[in-house]
Design a protein around this motif. Structure first.
Motif, PDB file in Angstrom:
ATOM      1  N   LEU A   1       0.777  -0.986   0.049  1.00  0.00           N
ATOM      2  CA  LEU A   1      -0.053   0.044   0.085  1.00  0.00           C
ATOM      3  C   LEU A   1       0.900   1.112   0.031  1.00  0.00           C
ATOM      4  O   LEU A   1       1.771   1.436   0.992  1.00  0.00           O
ATOM      5  CB  LEU A   1      -1.036  -0.236   1.504  1.00  0.00           C
ATOM      6  N   PRO A   2       0.657   1.981  -0.947  1.00  0.00           N
ATOM      7  CA  PRO A   2       1.824   3.376  -1.131  1.00  0.00           C
ATOM      8  C   PRO A   2       1.485   4.147   0.112  1.00  0.00           C
ATOM      9  O   PRO A   2       0.314   4.458   0.548  1.00  0.00           O
ATOM     10  CB  PRO A   2       1.095   3.867  -2.344  1.00  0.00           C
ATOM     11  N   GLU A   3       2.683   4.864   0.470  1.00  0.00           N
ATOM     12  CA  GLU A   3       2.506   5.598   1.818  1.00  0.00           C
ATOM     13  C   GLU A   3       1.516   6.729   1.505  1.00  0.00           C
ATOM     14  O   GLU A   3       0.729   7.194   2.336  1.00  0.00           O
ATOM     15  CB  GLU A   3       3.959   6.450   2.192  1.00  0.00           C
ATOM     16  N   GLU A   4       1.383   7.323   0.284  1.00  0.00           N
ATOM     17  CA  GLU A   4       0.301   8.508   0.011  1.00  0.00           C
ATOM     18  C   GLU A   4      -0.869   8.163   0.068  1.00  0.00           C
ATOM     19  O   GLU A   4      -1.874   8.931   0.181  1.00  0.00           O
ATOM     20  CB  GLU A   4       0.904   9.171  -1.365  1.00  0.00           C
ATOM     21  N   VAL A   5      -1.211   6.808   0.188  1.00  0.00           N
ATOM     22  CA  VAL A   5      -2.607   6.456   0.424  1.00  0.00           C
ATOM     23  C   VAL A   5      -2.879   6.398   1.850  1.00  0.00           C
ATOM     24  O   VAL A   5      -4.299   6.489   2.224  1.00  0.00           O
ATOM     25  CB  VAL A   5      -3.009   5.022  -0.429  1.00  0.00           C
ATOM     26  N   ILE A   6      -2.147   6.212   2.826  1.00  0.00           N
ATOM     27  CA  ILE A   6      -2.220   6.052   3.974  1.00  0.00           C
ATOM     28  C   ILE A   6      -2.703   7.406   4.682  1.00  0.00           C
ATOM     29  O   ILE A   6      -1.481   8.195   4.742  1.00  0.00           O
ATOM     30  CB  ILE A   6      -1.228   5.167   4.892  1.00  0.00           C
ATOM     31  N   GLU A   7      -3.663   7.613   5.523  1.00  0.00           N
ATOM     32  CA  GLU A   7      -3.875   8.895   6.081  1.00  0.00           C
ATOM     33  C   GLU A   7      -3.948   8.666   7.503  1.00  0.00           C
ATOM     34  O   GLU A   7      -3.557   9.716   8.147  1.00  0.00           O
ATOM     35  CB  GLU A   7      -5.486   9.242   5.482  1.00  0.00           C
ATOM     36  N   TRP A   8      -4.159   7.624   8.251  1.00  0.00           N
ATOM     37  CA  TRP A   8      -4.014   7.556   9.716  1.00  0.00           C
ATOM     38  C   TRP A   8      -3.756   5.954   9.891  1.00  0.00           C
ATOM     39  O   TRP A   8      -4.354   4.875   9.221  1.00  0.00           O
ATOM     40  CB  TRP A   8      -5.234   8.057  10.245  1.00  0.00           C
ATOM     41  N   GLU A   9      -3.214   5.763  10.858  1.00  0.00           N
ATOM     42  CA  GLU A   9      -3.198   4.223  11.364  1.00  0.00           C
ATOM     43  C   GLU A   9      -3.794   4.184  12.845  1.00  0.00           C
ATOM     44  O   GLU A   9      -3.494   5.014  13.684  1.00  0.00           O
ATOM     45  CB  GLU A   9      -1.499   3.696  11.415  1.00  0.00           C
ATOM     46  N   VAL A  10      -4.228   3.358  12.927  1.00  0.00           N
ATOM     47  CA  VAL A  10      -5.370   2.856  14.208  1.00  0.00           C
ATOM     48  C   VAL A  10      -4.697   1.628  14.878  1.00  0.00           C
ATOM     49  O   VAL A  10      -4.685   0.566  14.362  1.00  0.00           O
ATOM     50  CB  VAL A  10      -6.671   2.949  13.823  1.00  0.00           C
ATOM     51  N   THR A  11      -4.625   1.787  16.264  1.00  0.00           N
ATOM     52  CA  THR A  11      -4.213   0.633  17.137  1.00  0.00           C
ATOM     53  C   THR A  11      -5.406   0.409  18.068  1.00  0.00           C
ATOM     54  O   THR A  11      -5.274  -0.531  18.763  1.00  0.00           O
ATOM     55  CB  THR A  11      -3.211   0.961  17.862  1.00  0.00           C
ATOM     56  N   GLY A  12      -6.441   1.285  18.289  1.00  0.00           N
ATOM     57  CA  GLY A  12      -7.415   1.071  19.191  1.00  0.00           C
ATOM     58  C   GLY A  12      -8.703   1.628  19.026  1.00  0.00           C
ATOM     59  O   GLY A  12      -8.871   2.337  17.948  1.00  0.00           O
ATOM     60  N   ALA A  13      -9.667   1.587  20.089  1.00  0.00           N
ATOM     61  CA  ALA A  13     -10.764   2.294  19.951  1.00  0.00           C
ATOM     62  C   ALA A  13     -11.387   2.886  21.239  1.00  0.00           C
ATOM     63  O   ALA A  13     -11.171   2.599  22.189  1.00  0.00           O
ATOM     64  CB  ALA A  13     -11.865   1.090  19.473  1.00  0.00           C
ATOM     65  N   LYS A  14     -12.067   3.941  21.061  1.00  0.00           N
ATOM     66  CA  LYS A  14     -12.981   4.600  22.176  1.00  0.00           C
ATOM     67  C   LYS A  14     -14.350   4.083  21.954  1.00  0.00           C
ATOM     68  O   LYS A  14     -14.838   4.525  20.777  1.00  0.00           O
ATOM     69  CB  LYS A  14     -12.807   5.990  22.309  1.00  0.00           C
TER      70      LYS A  14
END
Length: 374
Positions: free
Chosen positions: A57-70
């Protein structure tokens, strides 16, 4: 006479097209819109979904990375994280366009702005009629999403208990503000939409904010969405976008004599979270692989049934139990969501389902053993 015609260029159709091209099938993909196009969606791409891609997945496609949830229910809120990435946030117009370009790289023919009006099965081929032309193919993959009507050539339209409706908008914000509010988490708000939830997801320059629920339990989605925006401090006027989403886990016909349904058209969606990207990508790949086996190995059209059994083996039980869990949670919302938002252990285990290190069947069993849902 094509080997396969694919109707729809979203994640399922594009994934089917890429796999078909790699496998050497003479393929035509027909898409009614021009790409890139706007797609109303939270844009949460699970690592489960990413694992099916045969490219980085190209870096420019990635907007945020998530490790959890509220996770929030009324006045209660609990947050949990894993020490690994669970999901990547993407803008669907960019991500979907990437998948379609990756399909084109394999040499398949792609016609955008060509809407399919009808598909007709015959004993020897499928006739596909568009506004511009009539085509023939040995097989057809219908991957036109939840809104398309072509799937009704195989099965009845969903009832109001079998699909949901989502309303979503983008709220512009500075990256620093988004970081302060969400960090590496997404927000899930229960009790705001019947049979579903509301969400606030982080992106580089905006929040994706939306609600989704079962149609019969969410009679006024626009009003519910406006109230949700207000309660979360989003006071301006925003353009709202609505779309249908099938309720996964329901047994639906997905195979005809020469036609296959994939992705949302087949109803392959997590009934609790609403995630469909992983199942869209994978079902498209499986459809192409089964058709390749028939076309290139001199198989028979009846072997198309293998597609149904492969989907069932890979994710059918998972979606079935996602529906059972969703029904349990929404049947007793006051009791169940208070438990859900008061137990860090519960959220921690659910994140294992998101990461697919635990399936819904085991999660449901664990939940029933550890909590009294009544």
């Amino acid at each position: 006479m094509y080997d396969v015609i694919i109707v729809g260029g979203g994640p399922s159709g594009a994934s089917a097209g890429r796999r078909a091209g790699i496998l050497g099938l003479d393929t035509l993909l027909l898409e009614k819109e021009d790409f890139p196009r706007y797609k109303p969606c939270g844009g949460a791409l699970s690592d489960h979904a990413i694992s099916y891609l045969d490219f980085e997945l190209p870096e420019e496609v990635i907007e945020w990375e998530v490790t959890g949830a509220k996770v929030i229910f009324k006045e209660q809120m609990i947050e949990a994280h894993k020490d690994y990435r669970l999901s990547t946030l993407v803008s669907r117009d960019v991500f979907d366009n990437l998948l379609l370009e990756k399909a084109k790289e394999t040499g398949i023919k792609v016609h955008t702005r060509e809407k399919v009006l009808n598909c007709r099965e015959t004993p020897e081929f499928v006739e596909v009629v568009t506004k511009e032309n009539t085509y023939r193919a040995k097989f057809v993959i219908i991957s036109e999403g939840a809104h398309g009507l072509l799937k009704t050539c195989l099965r009845p339209a969903d009832t109001k208990e079998e699909y949901g409706v989502c309303v979503v908008t983008e709220v512009p914000a500075e990256e620093k503000e988004i970081e302060e509010r969400l960090g590496k988490a997404i927000e899930m708000h229960f009790g705001v939409a019947g049979g579903g939830y509301g969400w606030v997801f982080p992106h580089k320059t905006y929040y994706s904010v939306g609600i989704g629920g079962v149609v019969k339990d969410l009679p006024h989605p626009k009003e519910a969405m406006l109230e949700f925006l207000k309660e979360n401090g989003f006071e301006d006027e925003y353009k709202l976008h609505g779309h249908k989403i099938p309720r996964g886990g329901i047994k639906r016909k997905v195979v005809g004599s020469r036609i296959l349904l994939c992705g949302d058209a087949a109803g392959f969606v997590d009934a609790f979270s609403g995630e469909g990207l992983a199942y869209a990508i994978r079902s498209g790949q499986l459809a192409a692989e089964v058709i390749s086996g028939i076309c290139l190995e001199c198989g028979k059209a009846k072997d198309l049934k293998k597609y149904e059994s492969l989907c069932q083996a890979e994710f059918g039980a998972h979606l079935k139990y996602s529906l059972m869990f969703s029904k349990l949670m929404h049947r007793f919302p006051e009791r169940t969501f208070r438990i859900f938002t008061s137990s860090e252990k519960m959220i921690d285990k659910y994140l294992e389902v998101v990461g697919l290190s635990m399936d819904y069947k085991d999660f449901l069993r664990w939940s029933l053993l550890n909590f009294k849902f009544k």
